[in-house]
Design a protein around this motif. Sequence first.
Motif, mmCIF file in Angstrom:
data_model
loop_
_atom_site.group_PDB
_atom_site.id
_atom_site.type_symbol
_atom_site.label_atom_id
_atom_site.label_comp_id
_atom_site.label_asym_id
_atom_site.label_seq_id
_atom_site.Cartn_x
_atom_site.Cartn_y
_atom_site.Cartn_z
ATOM 1 N N CYS A 122 0.807 -1.049 -0.067
ATOM 2 C CA CYS A 122 0.045 0.272 0.010
ATOM 3 C C CYS A 122 0.790 1.177 0.028
ATOM 4 O O CYS A 122 1.662 1.428 1.001
ATOM 5 C CB CYS A 122 -0.977 -0.340 1.161
ATOM 6 S SG CYS A 122 -1.734 1.488 1.421
ATOM 7 N N CYS A 169 -6.349 6.231 2.067
ATOM 8 C CA CYS A 169 -6.281 5.352 0.544
ATOM 9 C C CYS A 169 -6.623 6.429 -0.550
ATOM 10 O O CYS A 169 -7.280 7.319 -0.368
ATOM 11 C CB CYS A 169 -7.655 4.508 0.720
ATOM 12 S SG CYS A 169 -7.702 3.663 -0.875
ATOM 13 N N ILE A 170 -5.653 6.189 -1.595
ATOM 14 C CA ILE A 170 -5.660 6.723 -2.695
ATOM 15 C C ILE A 170 -6.622 6.122 -3.885
ATOM 16 O O ILE A 170 -6.977 6.626 -5.078
ATOM 17 C CB ILE A 170 -4.532 7.495 -3.422
ATOM 18 C CG1 ILE A 170 -3.597 6.190 -3.777
ATOM 19 C CG2 ILE A 170 -3.766 8.288 -2.529
ATOM 20 C CD1 ILE A 170 -2.524 6.759 -4.623
ATOM 21 N N CYS A 207 -5.248 3.210 -5.606
ATOM 22 C CA CYS A 207 -4.482 2.582 -6.549
ATOM 23 C C CYS A 207 -4.622 1.329 -6.760
ATOM 24 O O CYS A 207 -4.102 0.658 -7.953
ATOM 25 C CB CYS A 207 -2.959 2.955 -6.182
ATOM 26 S SG CYS A 207 -2.517 2.069 -4.604
ATOM 27 N N ARG A 208 -5.246 0.767 -6.046
ATOM 28 C CA ARG A 208 -5.445 -0.814 -5.989
ATOM 29 C C ARG A 208 -4.267 -1.701 -6.216
ATOM 30 O O ARG A 208 -4.474 -3.051 -6.551
ATOM 31 C CB ARG A 208 -6.443 -1.098 -7.258
ATOM 32 C CG ARG A 208 -7.651 -0.289 -7.188
ATOM 33 C CD ARG A 208 -8.658 -0.679 -8.056
ATOM 34 N NE ARG A 208 -8.210 -0.317 -9.294
ATOM 35 C CZ ARG A 208 -8.204 0.817 -10.206
ATOM 36 N NH1 ARG A 208 -8.240 1.879 -9.393
ATOM 37 N NH2 ARG A 208 -7.607 0.805 -11.291
ATOM 38 N N CYS A 242 -2.768 -2.975 -3.461
ATOM 39 C CA CYS A 242 -3.111 -3.955 -2.331
ATOM 40 C C CYS A 242 -3.819 -5.159 -3.059
ATOM 41 O O CYS A 242 -3.652 -6.308 -2.837
ATOM 42 C CB CYS A 242 -4.064 -3.366 -1.416
ATOM 43 S SG CYS A 242 -5.544 -2.538 -2.047
HETATM 44 S S1 SF4 Z 1 -6.063 1.043 -2.947
HETATM 45 FE FE1 SF4 Z 1 -4.906 -0.326 -1.587
HETATM 46 S S2 SF4 Z 1 -2.954 0.070 -1.893
HETATM 47 FE FE2 SF4 Z 1 -3.920 1.818 -2.787
HETATM 48 S S3 SF4 Z 1 -3.976 3.288 -1.217
HETATM 49 FE FE3 SF4 Z 1 -6.001 2.114 -1.083
HETATM 50 S S4 SF4 Z 1 -5.388 0.613 0.409
HETATM 51 FE FE4 SF4 Z 1 -3.537 1.227 -0.284
#
Ligand code: SF4
Lengths: 309, 401
Positions: free
Chosen positions: A124, A144-145, A147-148, A150
């Motif tokens: 992350c 969280c931004i 970006c996926r 994770c």
């Molecule tokens: S999408 Fe997942 S990896 Fe990306 S910022 Fe959110 S929790 Fe973190």
Amino acid sequence: MRRRSFLKMSLGGAIGAVALRPNSAAAWQSRAPADSYAALVDLTRCIGCRKCEQACQQEHDLPLPMKSFEDLTVLDNQRRPDAARFTVINRYHSGRVNPEGQLVADYVKVQCMHCQDPACASACITGALSKTAHGAVHYDVNKCIGCRYCMVACPFEIPAYEYHDPLTPRVMKCTFCEQRLREKQLPPACATICPTEAITFGKRSALLKLARRRLKEHPGRYIQQIYGENEVGGTSWLYLSAVPFSKLGFIPLPNKPLPKLTETLQHSLFSYLWSPALLFTLLSGLFFFNRRKQLQQPENSAGHAGGDV
Amino acid sequence: MSGHPHSHSHSHPPVALRRPLWTPGVLVMLAFMAAAAVTLVVRFTGGIGAVSNLSNARPWGLWVAIDVATGVALAAGGFTTAALAHIWGRHRYETVVRPALLTAMLGYSFVVLGLLVDIGRSWAIWKPIFFQNHHSVLFEVAMCVLVYLHVLYIEFVPVVDEGLRDARPGHPLQKLVAAINRRLRPILWIFIVAGVVLSCMHQSSLGSLMLIAPTKVHPLWYTPLLPLLFLLSAIAAGFPMVIVEATLASSSLGTDDEMEVLTPLSRFTIVLLGLYLALKVGDLLWRGSWTSLLDGTTQSNAFLAEMGLGVVLPFLMLLRAKVRRSRRTLFIAALLIVGGVVLNRINVFIVAFTPPLSTTPYSPALGEILITCGFVAALMFCYRLAVTWLPVLAEKKEKTP
Ligand code: SF4
Ligand code: SF4
Ligand code: SF4
């Protein structure tokens, strides 16, 4: 003169940087919390009633599914947890027969495994996912931004995404009912509701002992493996089964925590930014060396079409 | 450059081309941009799911593979030419530095735009600056891209200054830019060197991204060498990208064909591409994954296409001096290399990504394709605008030797 000494200086700096390079390559350390909570699922006890799915939906105010939780025909298809359900029960026919000689089904509860060294949290970008001391892998939507990464990283393919929310989508996954434990000192909703006590909640070390005792006392009832004890470095959800896990949708996984390789690589290359600093020094030295050469002989052949084709 | 600010101006200097803008090609670009704009409205009202085939099992698709990963790789010409001409001191290549710098600057700007579309919470894109996860490869990539983007803008200041001086002498803006450029000149080398360092860091780290998912990435591509392979392939594609662009620009805009620079430039590519090929083959043998090469799956075919058409063929072509000297064949070889890198990034991020549990397949939706094409068109349009108004490309020389 000045240029020459700059080159020397940069070479000296480079050698220094290599000498001082942090030796973290061998030093990767698991950050798994000591004696955190866990859950043990005894698949031989699960009757596929979907009560845990329902309890989870209520606990988290998730949208109600199209078919009611009493409707067991949903078990005809294999399902995955998604943005609207944190856990699902799947049915498998492995060819197992009961003492009466009838074929019996196996049911498998699927949810976030709350890994000891979670790949999702290591990946992350902002640290929105983190392993708490309590054992849950916690999601902080405020960091969280979206970006996926994770989701890319999770070996169990658990985190789901609210793809149809245009501006404030969230990553959705089992919370391990962390808030419930913190605020009401209660075990997870799914564990509490289970009518057959297929889900046991407790400290991971205690549950591992309990699991080993069951394996020892009823060798005929179980295959001798605790899934989650060592997989990807261990998970907070542990499973016992009557049939090999490979027949129940569990994938074989390395025992090495997945973040180990990337974190070792990143840290041995970039801690204290030693390698960028080294490269910067070397290239600066080269730059000034060549510029000096250039200034000494302004009539060099730059710009000419050489014959070296 | 600080040492010889006008070292390129004695041969044939870059000039603002001032060609008519509304050519048929530009109109096609605008059409693609309009289609993407409509799709973007849907994206930001209905969500990512409304325009894409991305799913829980396949969270990254075309946008990450092309807009981000390929965009970064193909912008490598910016730092490789800067390193060659300014740091290594091969000033004969000065003429290709500016167009490559422009491409890199635009390329990285569009990488960021692509990210804004791909991440779910576009408005939160600043958050990694404050919430830092130092274990995350993506965090490092993001920080490098962020800083490098600004480095590129700074490196471009002299070009803007030169352009304004010619077009609007005495204008307050021109004076401001000129003042900035004067201050910048003595320290510009810092940014040029930093640009190379930052590039090496994130070009390689882009390859590290998938290392956290060993069970999901096909063994033909999954190797701990991924970061090195990404770095090397980006460097190897840097000059070919310059060759492709220069040839396209000279064909469509009638600028100088730069063959006396491009031909020797391609000789570096032989070495770099050869190194990459050797590493790639060595890796296959060392890990034993070559065994899945001929099993006829999508993955093995994609791998063979990537290596055969994108690496081996152009490598063999470039070995021949005749190929390097002909504008047409040099262009074809360079185009194959560029295509090979595109295919490699698509392969690593899409084709190789085969999560074992979910069976949901992925192929890009029309919406994803429209947005990506629109971005590419917009990038080309910006390039066209820039070379029209700023001194980036060189006019045809009066007499050809
Ligand atoms: S999408 Fe997942 S990896 Fe990306 S910022 Fe959110 S929790 Fe973190
Ligand atoms: S199962 Fe996946 S989402 Fe859950 S903790 Fe492990 S890596 Fe993270
Ligand atoms: S632990 Fe809580 S969130 Fe997780 S599956 Fe059980 S009820 Fe749902």
